[in-house]
Design an enzyme around this catalytic site. Structure first.
Site, PDB file in Angstrom:
ATOM      1  N   CYS A   1       3.946  -9.197 -19.928  1.00  0.00           N
ATOM      2  CA  CYS A   1       3.131  -9.988 -18.741  1.00  0.00           C
ATOM      3  C   CYS A   1       2.018  -8.825 -18.185  1.00  0.00           C
ATOM      4  CB  CYS A   1       4.365 -10.142 -17.450  1.00  0.00           C
ATOM      5  SG  CYS A   1       3.693 -10.867 -15.904  1.00  0.00           S
TER       6      CYS A   1
ATOM      7  N   ASP B   1     -25.284 -26.928 -40.242  1.00  0.00           N
ATOM      8  CA  ASP B   1     -25.917 -26.546 -41.538  1.00  0.00           C
ATOM      9  C   ASP B   1     -25.665 -27.906 -42.332  1.00  0.00           C
ATOM     10  OD1 ASP B   1     -27.311 -25.178 -43.587  1.00  0.00           O
ATOM     11  OD2 ASP B   1     -25.109 -24.905 -44.389  1.00  0.00           O
TER      12      ASP B   1
END
Length: 714
Positions: free
Chosen positions: A18, A410
């Site tokens: 945690c 691209d």
């Protein structure tokens, strides 16, 4: 473990599950280092990595510092080794202690309500069982609480410990034991949720084949460890087996289940020269493959490494929760103290009553549900994306797609297949299509030029038979010439017409039409006439048009093409694909400038590419996305996300997945804080109790964890 400096120290930390524990570790370790950046925490794996480059501390000093927090550290071992070497107690201590705590409460309650039902006070024997329940529930928490108290930095472990001790001091033994049990159960639930997400990701490790069938030069086959196979070796892959290493098929054909790597739902047909990936599953055919990468460099190995480090790269929401908890917990302690002292001192309230309310506030205000909700959601999102063939390289990149406004792409290898294909076959001079393609195939049979390979492939796909032309000669800048069945032919660009005086209106009309479409043109002819024209183009991927449409549908405002290709070709592809804007004839630095302009205009911009020339633009964008299957290593390494199937339809899925993740994180944070606010109000007016408060906190933890784990579903 190497204890020398200038190395990375990797530790397995027991009890680190945690962000509260992460904060404790930072308080101990950061003073021993130059900066916090030298620490990386992987809650999912319970792994702590320390850059020892610029510190005088030794690994033993680091381990001792971890021990001071109440946690335990040991040199890192992989999950399987750690499980094999761990005892039953080490593997299940929290489960055992939580169960024992619950049983002791049950025994104590029976003694109090049945055996000594008429007693005015809690029987001493029942108190003994309740005390045992408290110790069982808090034995793993108390060392952390003590460290938090001595450092004057309160955390949830201290909150719960104070609440339990306070309840015992005022004689509420049952409630004290119940709080300890439910808090332990909450931590067990938290550990289980992290474990489930860990198993979802570590399942990738199970894809790694254990055996490779290596074929030697004399034809014999022996079973070896894939890690010992050299690049360029020949392997046999039988029906139903996992492919051991990345490579390409040199003999055989089969349908390959690539879902573990690319997320594709249907098997993909593979034949000679097709690429195959380690960890994918062969269908019914027998394949002979030549390896292209060593075991540690395969696509699967890269995925495992990237996913292994992904959870240590925390999302913005996780960082916000950690900062919030560091302020929130001290404020809660101060508020509880105020509730304890102000009413009795100023309004003549009963000390015992307001002490009880202060303890209830400590319990309900525990930030356990809040701090666990976000990392569980992020890890579940990473695991789910990996299942879909979308490799997100860290929690920090999970939330970015949700806020994208523009996408730059691209062209070659991203929007298109990256390989030319014959589009038009226009016979002239009395020839038909078959004759024209046969002549072109014969002239290009021995060439490795991409256009030549495309012409030969088209001729072969039509079942045409031809032999390579004789007396082949290259004509620089124009094409080739050769003899076919005793007659001289040439193949070349439109410039060939100028030197042979074969230009005519019909030929010129076809050339202009094809060039306007952005296609490459090849002519075939003799000394007397043009035999025909072939046009070639890099074709748009099957999923590109729908992917672009879907991106607009999910709210992407602008889709831009960035390419080094000529403007005519770029415009033709853009028109077919539905691209909003085109930038053509760009060098790598021009692509970077274009991305910077988009970032300035739209804020959050993704760049998608597959080549080395795309890497700088990928790095400059808000989110770099590489085409993982066919992309270069440079593009994949520098990108934040890799599409392992080269499937652009994963882009709108990624945007929606990111938004769903953010929505669930916000739901969890809002629900956690809302429940706490409600119980704070109830506590102030005396309508809550210790057991109800911890039950509400545990219930909240369970609900936010379950909500976060929904992201694991398809």
């Amino acid at each position: 473990m190497n204890d020398t400096k200038n190395s990375l120290l990797e530790l397995r930390v027991t009890g680190m599950c945690c962000v509260e524990e992460v904060s404790m570790l930072k308080r101990e370790l950061v003073p021993m280092l130059e900066s916090e950046e030298q620490l990386r925490f992987d809650l999912l794996a319970g792994k702590l990595s320390v850059d020892m480059t610029s510190t005088d501390a030794s690994p033993a000093d680091m381990i001792a510092a971890v021990k001071r927090t109440g946690m335990k550290a040991e040199f890192w071992k992989d999950e399987k080794s750690a499980q094999q070497n761990a005892s039953l107690w080490q593997r299940h201590q929290r489960s055992i202690l939580t169960t024992l705590s619950g049983l002791m409460i049950l025994v104590g309650l029976v003694l109090e309500l049945v055996v000594w039902a008429d007693a005015e006070q809690t029987p001493l024997l029942a108190i003994g069982f309740y005390l045992f329940a408290v110790l069982s529930g808090l034995v793993l928490v108390l060392p952390k609480a003590w460290r938090s108290l001595s450092a004057l930095r309160p955390d949830m472990n201290l909150l719960m410990s104070v609440a339990v001790v306070g309840a015992m001091l005022i004689g509420e033994w049952f409630e004290a034991a119940t709080v300890a049990f439910l808090f332990s159960l909450s931590l067990l639930l938290e550990s289980w949720s992290i474990g489930r997400a860990r198993r979802a990701i570590s399942a990738l490790m199970d894809l790694t084949p254990l055996i490779a069938h290596l074929r030697s030069e004399d034809g014999t086959v022996k079973d070896v460890d894939p890690a010992t196979v050299a690049v360029g070796s020949v392997l046999m892959v039988r029906s139903g087996e996992k492919i051991p290493l990345d490579g390409h098929v040199i003999q055989g054909a089969s349908a390959i289940d690539q879902s573990p790597i690319t997320g594709e739902s249907m098997p993909v047909e593979k034949t000679v020269d097709d690429k195959v990936f380690a960890g994918t599953i062969n269908g019914d055919g027998l394949l002979t493959i030549e390896t292209e990468k060593a075991a540690e460099d395969t696509t699967l190995a890269r995925i495992i490494k990237m996913v292994d480090s992904a959870s240590s790269n925390r999302a913005p929401s996780e960082r916000w929760v950690e900062k919030f908890a560091s302020i929130y917990t001290p404020v809660v302690m101060a508020t509880a103290f105020a509730i304890l002292v102000i009413p009795p001192l100023l309004f003549a309230g009963e000390w015992s009553e307001w002490l009880y309310r202060a303890l209830v506030l400590l319990v309900i205000a525990c930030p356990c549900a809040l701090v666990i909700s976000t990392p569980v959601s992020v890890v579940a999102a990473l695991a789910s994306a990996a299942r879909h063939g979308v490799l997100i390289k860290g929690g920090g990149f999970v939330e970015v797609p949700a806020s994208l406004r523009a996408v730059a792409m691209d062209k070659t290898g991203t929007l298109t297949h990256g390989q030319p294909k014959v589009m038009d076959v226009i016979p002239m001079g009395g020839h038909d299509s078959a004759k024209l393609l046969s002549l072109a195939g014969a002239l290009e049979a021995n060439s490795n030029h991409p256009l030549a390979r495309a012409i030969v492939a088209e001729a072969e796909s039509r079942g045409l038979k031809f032999d390579a032309a004789d007396d082949l000669a290259t004509i620089p800048g124009k094409g080739v010439a050769g003899t076919i069945e005793g007659e001289e032919y040439w193949l070349g660009s439109p410039r060939f017409l100028e030197s042979h005086d074969l230009d005519n209106t019909d030929v010129r009309s076809h050339l202009e039409t094809m060039q306007m479409k952005g296609r490459s043109v090849v002519l075939v002819g003799t000394g007397e006439h043009v035999c025909g024209i072939l046009s070639l183009a890099d074709t748009v991927r099957d999923e590109t048009i729908e992917a672009i449409r879907s991106l607009h549908a999910v709210g992407i405002e602008h889709v831009v093409m960035l390419t080094g290709d000529n403007l005519g070709t770029a415009n033709a592809i853009a028109a077919e694909a539905g691209i909003d804007e085109v930038h053509a004839e760009l060098l790598p630095e021009d692509k970077v400038a274009a991305v910077e302009q988009l970032v300035a205009q739209y804020g959050q911009v993704a760049m998608i590419g597959d080549g080395v020339n795309d890497a700088p633009a990928l790095a400059r964008s808000s989110l770099g996305i590489a085409m993982g299957a066919a992309g270069t290593d440079a593009a994949i390494e520098i990108a934040d996300v890799a599409l392992m199937s080269d499937d652009l339809s994963k882009l709108p899925w990624l945007v929606q997945h990111s938004r769903r993740t953010l929505r669930i994180i916000r739901q969890n944070i809002g629900f956690s804080l809302g429940i706490k606010l409600l119980f704070v109000i109830l506590t102030f007016f005396g309508f809550s109790s210790l057991w109800a408060a911890i039950a509400a906190d545990m219930g909240t933890s369970f609900l936010v964890i379950a909500n976060g784990l929904r992201l694991l579903r398809n």
